[in-house]
Design a protein around this motif. Structure first.
Motif, PDB file in Angstrom:
ATOM      1  N   ALA A  47      12.702 -19.412 -53.729  1.00  0.00           N
ATOM      2  CA  ALA A  47      11.443 -19.471 -54.475  1.00  0.00           C
ATOM      3  C   ALA A  47      10.328 -19.864 -53.521  1.00  0.00           C
ATOM      4  N   ALA A  56      10.311 -17.349 -58.389  1.00  0.00           N
ATOM      5  CA  ALA A  56      11.598 -17.013 -57.778  1.00  0.00           C
ATOM      6  C   ALA A  56      11.489 -15.743 -56.951  1.00  0.00           C
ATOM      7  N   LYS A  61      18.101 -14.568 -54.850  1.00  0.00           N
ATOM      8  CA  LYS A  61      19.117 -15.040 -55.792  1.00  0.00           C
ATOM      9  C   LYS A  61      20.183 -13.970 -56.023  1.00  0.00           C
ATOM     10  N   ALA A 173      12.604 -19.520 -61.857  1.00  0.00           N
ATOM     11  CA  ALA A 173      12.370 -20.368 -60.688  1.00  0.00           C
ATOM     12  C   ALA A 173      13.299 -21.585 -60.744  1.00  0.00           C
TER      13      ALA A 173
END
Length: 277
Positions: A47, A56, A61, A173
């Motif tokens: 993030a 984010a 991720k 996030a």
């Protein structure tokens, strides 16, 4: 091709069930390893703050999730400890040259975590994959820094503090603790909560988007973040559930109160920082 495009392509194939741990190629694993190396070097983050708000990086991720989904659980050994996991632990050979230290017998840094310069990790403590720990930050005994959590520079995480991880959904996030924050012992920060810079938080305070923050500086109630430059602590406030006959004398729920930081609070925090220099 860039690392981002390689990871995004791999994620799409994984999400479409076109690749798994049995069919992933050597090139796929090279991408996963390069991705973890970039996380550990601080070149990419889960993030970042954009236009004043933490957002984010979904592809980062996704890359972490690919590392879990495309690797098999293996028997591993590190520092004389045997364990089973999909990821190895992070190497620590680079820490000493940057002035960062981790005390023996219980500091665990997972592959894909970043620790800045002049950090201290006390035993036992744990930093998970995708986490970012800024320069000069103290991770005290019995602390956990969850997956993708973003910890700023010169932060003090008091003993037995939990910084929650937010890996899924990828668009959310993670927990953020900004520069100069001091969290007292036993604090809990969860579910993408953002702690504003230079804030001092009293011990055993729970910071979660579900708990209201009564900001006495701006005279408003906010959720999901603690404004910067505050002194915060837990207090109990009346709950509407107290109207039920079962709750004789009323019922109460936890809340966070945020006030201006007094000069003596700042001085005490600075004196404590001096002990780590």
């Amino acid at each position: 091709m860039t690392l981002e495009s390689d990871v995004s392509d791999l994620w799409q194939r994984y999400d479409d069930d076109a690749v798994d741990a049995e069919t992933a190629t050597a090139d796929d694993y090279d991408t996963l390893d390069a991705f973890l190396d970039a996380l550990e070097a601080g070149e990419i983050r889960a993030a970042e703050k954009r236009s004043g708000e933490w957002q984010a990086n979904e592809w980062v991720k996704q890359g972490i999730l690919c590392n879990f989904g495309l690797r098999a659980t293996e028997a591993r050994s590190y520092g004389g400890v045997d364990y089973h996991d999909v990821l190895p632990l992070r190497g620590t050979a680079d820490l000493g040259e940057r002035g960062t230290r981790n005390t023996p017998d219980g500091t665990t840094i997972r592959r894909g975590a970043y620790l800045g310069s002049d950090c201290i990790m006390m035993s036992p403590s744990f930093v998970n994959v995708g986490a970012y720990v800024g320069d000069g930050t103290l991770v005290d005994s019995c602390d956990t820094v969850g997956s993708c959590a973003q910890i700023g520079a010169k932060v003090k995480l008091g003993a037995n503090t939990l910084i929650g991880g937010v890996l899924e959904p990828v668009e959310d996030a993670p927990v953020v603790v900004e520069d100069g924050v001091s969290l007292g012992a036993g604090c809990r920060v969860t579910s993408g909560f953002v702690v504003g810079e230079n804030t001092v938080v009293g011990e055993n305070t729970l910071l979660s988007p579900r708990i209201p923050v009564y900001d006495l500086v701006e005279e408003e109630v906010v959720y999901g973040h603690l404004p910067p430059e505050r002194r915060a602590f837990t207090r109990m406030v009346e709950s509407s559930i107290g109207d039920h006959d079962l709750f004789a004398g009323g019922a109460y729920k936890p809340a966070v109160v945020a006030m201006d930081i007094e000069a003596d609070t700042r001085d005490a925090t600075k004196r404590e920082e001096a002990l780590r220099e």
